[in-house]
Design a protein around this motif. Structure first.
Motif, PDB file in Angstrom:
ATOM      1  N   ARG A  60      63.710  26.227  35.189  1.00 44.07           N
ATOM      2  CA  ARG A  60      64.828  25.766  36.008  1.00 44.07           C
ATOM      3  C   ARG A  60      65.957  25.247  35.118  1.00 44.07           C
ATOM      4  O   ARG A  60      65.764  25.012  33.926  1.00 44.07           O
ATOM      5  CB  ARG A  60      64.365  24.643  36.952  1.00 44.07           C
ATOM      6  CG  ARG A  60      63.239  25.026  37.891  1.00 44.07           C
ATOM      7  CD  ARG A  60      62.617  23.803  38.523  1.00 44.07           C
ATOM      8  NE  ARG A  60      62.035  22.922  37.499  1.00 44.07           N
ATOM      9  CZ  ARG A  60      61.482  21.744  37.761  1.00 44.07           C
ATOM     10  NH1 ARG A  60      61.462  21.278  38.992  1.00 44.07           N
ATOM     11  NH2 ARG A  60      60.979  21.023  36.770  1.00 44.07           N
ATOM     12  N   LYS A  61      67.069  25.065  35.729  1.00 45.74           N
ATOM     13  CA  LYS A  61      68.230  24.523  35.034  1.00 45.74           C
ATOM     14  C   LYS A  61      67.897  23.187  34.370  1.00 45.74           C
ATOM     15  O   LYS A  61      68.286  22.922  33.222  1.00 45.74           O
ATOM     16  CB  LYS A  61      69.372  24.364  36.042  1.00 45.74           C
ATOM     17  CG  LYS A  61      70.695  23.891  35.494  1.00 45.74           C
ATOM     18  CD  LYS A  61      71.713  23.821  36.632  1.00 45.74           C
ATOM     19  CE  LYS A  61      73.043  23.265  36.161  1.00 45.74           C
ATOM     20  NZ  LYS A  61      74.014  23.165  37.290  1.00 45.74           N
ATOM     21  N   CYS A  62      67.146  22.340  35.083  1.00 46.21           N
ATOM     22  CA  CYS A  62      66.832  21.005  34.563  1.00 46.21           C
ATOM     23  C   CYS A  62      65.773  21.019  33.460  1.00 46.21           C
ATOM     24  O   CYS A  62      65.535  19.989  32.821  1.00 46.21           O
ATOM     25  CB  CYS A  62      66.374  20.098  35.703  1.00 46.21           C
ATOM     26  SG  CYS A  62      64.901  20.693  36.577  1.00 46.21           S
ATOM     27  N   ASP A  63      65.123  22.156  33.237  1.00 45.89           N
ATOM     28  CA  ASP A  63      64.085  22.238  32.206  1.00 45.89           C
ATOM     29  C   ASP A  63      64.652  22.563  30.825  1.00 45.89           C
ATOM     30  O   ASP A  63      63.918  22.558  29.837  1.00 45.89           O
ATOM     31  CB  ASP A  63      63.056  23.318  32.576  1.00 45.89           C
ATOM     32  CG  ASP A  63      62.307  22.998  33.854  1.00 45.89           C
ATOM     33  OD1 ASP A  63      62.062  21.799  34.096  1.00 45.89           O
ATOM     34  OD2 ASP A  63      61.977  23.929  34.604  1.00 45.89           O
ATOM     35  N   VAL A  64      65.956  22.830  30.752  1.00 46.18           N
ATOM     36  CA  VAL A  64      66.581  23.286  29.506  1.00 46.18           C
ATOM     37  C   VAL A  64      67.542  22.228  28.970  1.00 46.18           C
ATOM     38  O   VAL A  64      68.301  21.624  29.729  1.00 46.18           O
ATOM     39  CB  VAL A  64      67.339  24.605  29.747  1.00 46.18           C
ATOM     40  CG1 VAL A  64      68.082  25.033  28.490  1.00 46.18           C
ATOM     41  CG2 VAL A  64      66.371  25.688  30.204  1.00 46.18           C
ATOM     42  N   ASP A  65      67.496  22.013  27.664  1.00 48.27           N
ATOM     43  CA  ASP A  65      68.442  21.099  27.018  1.00 48.27           C
ATOM     44  C   ASP A  65      69.027  21.800  25.794  1.00 48.27           C
ATOM     45  O   ASP A  65      68.360  21.957  24.772  1.00 48.27           O
ATOM     46  CB  ASP A  65      67.740  19.799  26.617  1.00 48.27           C
ATOM     47  CG  ASP A  65      68.722  18.750  26.093  1.00 48.27           C
ATOM     48  OD1 ASP A  65      69.925  19.073  25.953  1.00 48.27           O
ATOM     49  OD2 ASP A  65      68.288  17.616  25.815  1.00 48.27           O
ATOM     50  N   VAL A  66      70.281  22.230  25.925  1.00 43.08           N
ATOM     51  CA  VAL A  66      70.951  22.895  24.797  1.00 43.08           C
ATOM     52  C   VAL A  66      71.933  21.955  24.101  1.00 43.08           C
ATOM     53  O   VAL A  66      72.701  22.391  23.244  1.00 43.08           O
ATOM     54  CB  VAL A  66      71.690  24.167  25.273  1.00 43.08           C
ATOM     55  CG1 VAL A  66      70.702  25.212  25.750  1.00 43.08           C
ATOM     56  CG2 VAL A  66      72.706  23.833  26.358  1.00 43.08           C
ATOM     57  N   THR A  67      71.870  20.665  24.444  1.00 41.11           N
ATOM     58  CA  THR A  67      72.753  19.691  23.804  1.00 41.11           C
ATOM     59  C   THR A  67      72.145  19.132  22.527  1.00 41.11           C
ATOM     60  O   THR A  67      72.787  18.384  21.798  1.00 41.11           O
ATOM     61  CB  THR A  67      73.061  18.533  24.763  1.00 41.11           C
ATOM     62  OG1 THR A  67      71.860  17.799  25.032  1.00 41.11           O
ATOM     63  CG2 THR A  67      73.644  19.055  26.065  1.00 41.11           C
ATOM     64  N   VAL A  88      75.317  29.094  32.190  1.00 46.50           N
ATOM     65  CA  VAL A  88      76.649  29.428  32.709  1.00 46.50           C
ATOM     66  C   VAL A  88      76.508  30.141  34.054  1.00 46.50           C
ATOM     67  O   VAL A  88      77.267  29.881  34.995  1.00 46.50           O
ATOM     68  CB  VAL A  88      77.411  30.316  31.700  1.00 46.50           C
ATOM     69  CG1 VAL A  88      78.691  30.874  32.327  1.00 46.50           C
ATOM     70  CG2 VAL A  88      77.732  29.520  30.441  1.00 46.50           C
ATOM     71  N   ARG A  89      75.512  31.027  34.139  1.00 46.73           N
ATOM     72  CA  ARG A  89      75.297  31.780  35.379  1.00 46.73           C
ATOM     73  C   ARG A  89      74.957  30.875  36.548  1.00 46.73           C
ATOM     74  O   ARG A  89      75.320  31.165  37.692  1.00 46.73           O
ATOM     75  CB  ARG A  89      74.161  32.795  35.142  1.00 46.73           C
ATOM     76  CG  ARG A  89      73.805  33.650  36.335  1.00 46.73           C
ATOM     77  CD  ARG A  89      74.913  34.617  36.670  1.00 46.73           C
ATOM     78  NE  ARG A  89      74.537  35.490  37.767  1.00 46.73           N
ATOM     79  CZ  ARG A  89      74.560  35.140  39.061  1.00 46.73           C
ATOM     80  NH1 ARG A  89      74.941  33.927  39.408  1.00 46.73           N
ATOM     81  NH2 ARG A  89      74.194  35.994  39.990  1.00 46.73           N
ATOM     82  N   VAL A  90      74.262  29.767  36.311  1.00 44.88           N
ATOM     83  CA  VAL A  90      73.850  28.860  37.403  1.00 44.88           C
ATOM     84  C   VAL A  90      74.621  27.542  37.319  1.00 44.88           C
ATOM     85  O   VAL A  90      74.152  26.514  37.834  1.00 44.88           O
ATOM     86  CB  VAL A  90      72.325  28.593  37.359  1.00 44.88           C
ATOM     87  CG1 VAL A  90      71.548  29.881  37.580  1.00 44.88           C
ATOM     88  CG2 VAL A  90      71.913  27.951  36.026  1.00 44.88           C
ATOM     89  N   GLY A  91      75.773  27.576  36.699  1.00 43.84           N
ATOM     90  CA  GLY A  91      76.526  26.343  36.461  1.00 43.84           C
ATOM     91  C   GLY A  91      76.829  25.534  37.704  1.00 43.84           C
ATOM     92  O   GLY A  91      76.845  24.300  37.656  1.00 43.84           O
ATOM     93  N   GLN A  92      77.055  26.191  38.840  1.00 48.01           N
ATOM     94  CA  GLN A  92      77.407  25.474  40.056  1.00 48.01           C
ATOM     95  C   GLN A  92      76.193  25.167  40.939  1.00 48.01           C
ATOM     96  O   GLN A  92      76.341  24.598  42.021  1.00 48.01           O
ATOM     97  CB  GLN A  92      78.416  26.314  40.867  1.00 48.01           C
ATOM     98  CG  GLN A  92      79.691  26.652  40.109  1.00 48.01           C
ATOM     99  CD  GLN A  92      80.412  25.418  39.633  1.00 48.01           C
ATOM    100  OE1 GLN A  92      80.571  24.433  40.385  1.00 48.01           O
ATOM    101  NE2 GLN A  92      80.863  25.429  38.375  1.00 48.01           N
ATOM    102  N   GLU A  93      75.013  25.539  40.469  1.00 48.22           N
ATOM    103  CA  GLU A  93      73.813  25.352  41.280  1.00 48.22           C
ATOM    104  C   GLU A  93      73.174  23.981  41.029  1.00 48.22           C
ATOM    105  O   GLU A  93      73.524  23.278  40.084  1.00 48.22           O
ATOM    106  CB  GLU A  93      72.788  26.456  40.968  1.00 48.22           C
ATOM    107  CG  GLU A  93      73.326  27.866  41.137  1.00 48.22           C
ATOM    108  CD  GLU A  93      73.669  28.202  42.585  1.00 48.22           C
ATOM    109  OE1 GLU A  93      73.222  27.472  43.484  1.00 48.22           O
ATOM    110  OE2 GLU A  93      74.368  29.212  42.813  1.00 48.22           O
ATOM    111  N   ALA A  94      72.212  23.645  41.883  1.00 43.92           N
ATOM    112  CA  ALA A  94      71.491  22.373  41.766  1.00 43.92           C
ATOM    113  C   ALA A  94      70.609  22.370  40.521  1.00 43.92           C
ATOM    114  O   ALA A  94      70.254  23.433  39.997  1.00 43.92           O
ATOM    115  CB  ALA A  94      70.642  22.147  43.016  1.00 43.92           C
ATOM    116  N   PRO A  95      70.229  21.186  40.016  1.00 41.30           N
ATOM    117  CA  PRO A  95      69.423  21.107  38.787  1.00 41.30           C
ATOM    118  C   PRO A  95      68.091  21.859  38.872  1.00 41.30           C
ATOM    119  O   PRO A  95      67.577  22.301  37.844  1.00 41.30           O
ATOM    120  CB  PRO A  95      69.201  19.600  38.611  1.00 41.30           C
ATOM    121  CG  PRO A  95      70.370  18.975  39.301  1.00 41.30           C
ATOM    122  CD  PRO A  95      70.663  19.853  40.476  1.00 41.30           C
ATOM    123  N   ASP A  96      67.515  21.969  40.078  1.00 36.95           N
ATOM    124  CA  ASP A  96      66.214  22.617  40.193  1.00 36.95           C
ATOM    125  C   ASP A  96      66.327  24.125  40.470  1.00 36.95           C
ATOM    126  O   ASP A  96      65.341  24.777  40.815  1.00 36.95           O
ATOM    127  CB  ASP A  96      65.364  21.959  41.277  1.00 36.95           C
ATOM    128  CG  ASP A  96      66.001  22.052  42.658  1.00 36.95           C
ATOM    129  OD1 ASP A  96      67.182  22.451  42.749  1.00 36.95           O
ATOM    130  OD2 ASP A  96      65.315  21.722  43.647  1.00 36.95           O
TER     131      ASP A  96
END
Length: 397
Positions: free
Chosen positions: A234-241, A291-299
């Motif tokens: 999921r979006k929230c499982d990734v940290d690219v910072t 970027v593809r899911v930038g506007q989606e919820a964290p999950d």
């Protein structure tokens, strides 16, 4: 009113009563399956005939055990129904494992045992069945059939329907020798090229692929994650910072029979949740997906269908197999990437680190099933063995 019945004697636990008309009633006390003491009776022209009728009546008596109970006279087919209900009641299995158990039971075991009563299932019958299945079909099928048959008959033991589980005394299956094979860098690049070029040439009808398959392959190569675990990111499982970027592997995609595909909130085993640091080529893929899911919820899932639903593991496998078949590459499954990662890590830092990365609790499984054996012996042996070189005679040139 009829004449009173007159006791004429007791034989063992059976009491005989003279009935009007000269007939004899035999009665006894009997403790039934449910623990209740009952007084069955039967009549005959003599004590002997009445006793014979009473024994026949007891032999054909209806069972008083509760619904769902099983005994030695229960059919194996009935046991399977109760076993499957018990699996659902305990709810200890992942949906995919539950579906696999039922499929193996119905397809592999039931054809051989469904008409047996439990008391008729012996060690010899089970042993011959498993050996035959492993020999005529495959070792894997024999092992899987042994597993579900043992679990079902184990339930019969717990119900006191049989004294011991006949599967326990069967001969051990010997796995055919095989060698774990990892992909070479050349093979990996050939796979990448095949997937990247699929349906993108001139004149190919229909919309081009969305590029997710090649991205999924890169994530598998950079994380060692199973295909279901990658599809569950999921979006929230990734940290690219952070450097290096990290991925938390904490779920998997499941497709239970008769139910929609969904994300399961834990991996294959609850202990294999892990945070993995990824190489740069994977970090770049993750940035593209974010970027593809930038506007989606964290999950929101990183990989999904055009309708936004989860991708299924079977569809990914089928597509990969079809693409590689077109270029003559055979035998490559998503698990091949996992074995490749394990072998690369082992060569650099040993099996313990490889086991940690794959989410195994022990490196034993990793070494046996995921790491390609290294046939090369450390070349330092050549230097050591120089001590055994023949000595030149003194004065020789």
């Amino acid at each position: 009113m009829g004449r009173p019945r007159t006791p004429i004697g007791t034989f063992g636990d059976v009491t005989y009563v003279k009935m009007p008309g000269g007939r004899v009633r035999a009665r006894t006390r009997y403790r039934d399956d449910d623990g209740q003491v009952r007084r069955p009776s039967a009549t005959g022209s003599s004590n002997k005939d009445a006793l014979r009728a009473l024994k026949a009546s007891l032999a054909q008596r209806a069972s008083h055990v509760a619904t769902g109970e099983i005994t030695g006279d229960t059919s194996f087919a009935k046991l399977v129904e109760v076993w499957l209900e018990d699996l659902d009641l305990t709810n200890q299995l992942a949906p995919s494992t539950r579906a696999l158990y039922e499929r193996n039971m119905r397809q592999l075991v039931m054809p051989a045992f469904e008409h047996y009563l439990l008391r008729e299932i012996t060690v010899r019958k089970v042993d011959q069945f498993i050996k035959t299945l492993a020999t005529t079909r495959s070792y894997s099928m024999g092992r899987q059939a042994r597993t579900v048959l043992g679990l079902a008959l184990g339930l019969a033991v717990r119900y006191d329907a049989i004294v011991k589980n006949p599967v326990r005394d069967t001969a051990r299956l010997h796995k055919p020798s095989s060698q774990t094979m990892a992909l070479t860098l050349e093979q990996v690049d050939a796979i990448r090229a095949a997937v990247r070029g699929w349906r993108r040439g001139p004149g190919v009808p229909g919309p081009p692929p969305d590029g997710q398959l090649e991205q999924i392959i890169e994530v598998m190569l950079g994380t060692s994650a199973r295909i279901g675990e990658v599809l569950a990111l999921r979006k929230c499982d990734v940290d690219v910072t952070v450097t290096p970027a990290t991925v938390r592997i904490c779920g998997t995609i499941v497709s239970p029979s008769g139910k929609p595909t969904s994300r399961q909130p834990h991996t294959k085993t609850h202990k294999s949740t892990r945070v993995v640091s990824v190489p740069n080529f994977v970090a770049e893929v993750l940035r593209q997906r974010l970027v593809r899911v930038g506007q989606e919820a964290p999950d929101h899932l990183l990989f999904f269908t055009r309708k936004g639903s989860p991708l299924t593991t079977n569809n990914i496998r089928r597509r990969l197999r079809a693409i590689l078949a077109e270029v003559g590459i055979e035998g490559v499954t998503p698990h091949a990437f996992r074995r490749t990662v394990a072998t690369v890590i082992d060569r650099a830092s040993g099996p313990d680190l490889a086991a940690d990365l794959l989410g195994h609790t022990s490196s034993k499984i990793t070494k046996e099933h995921y790491i390609q054996p290294d046939e090369a012996v450390d070349p330092v042996t050549a230097q050591i063995l120089e001590s055994l070189a023949p000595q030149r005679p003194e004065g020789a040139s």
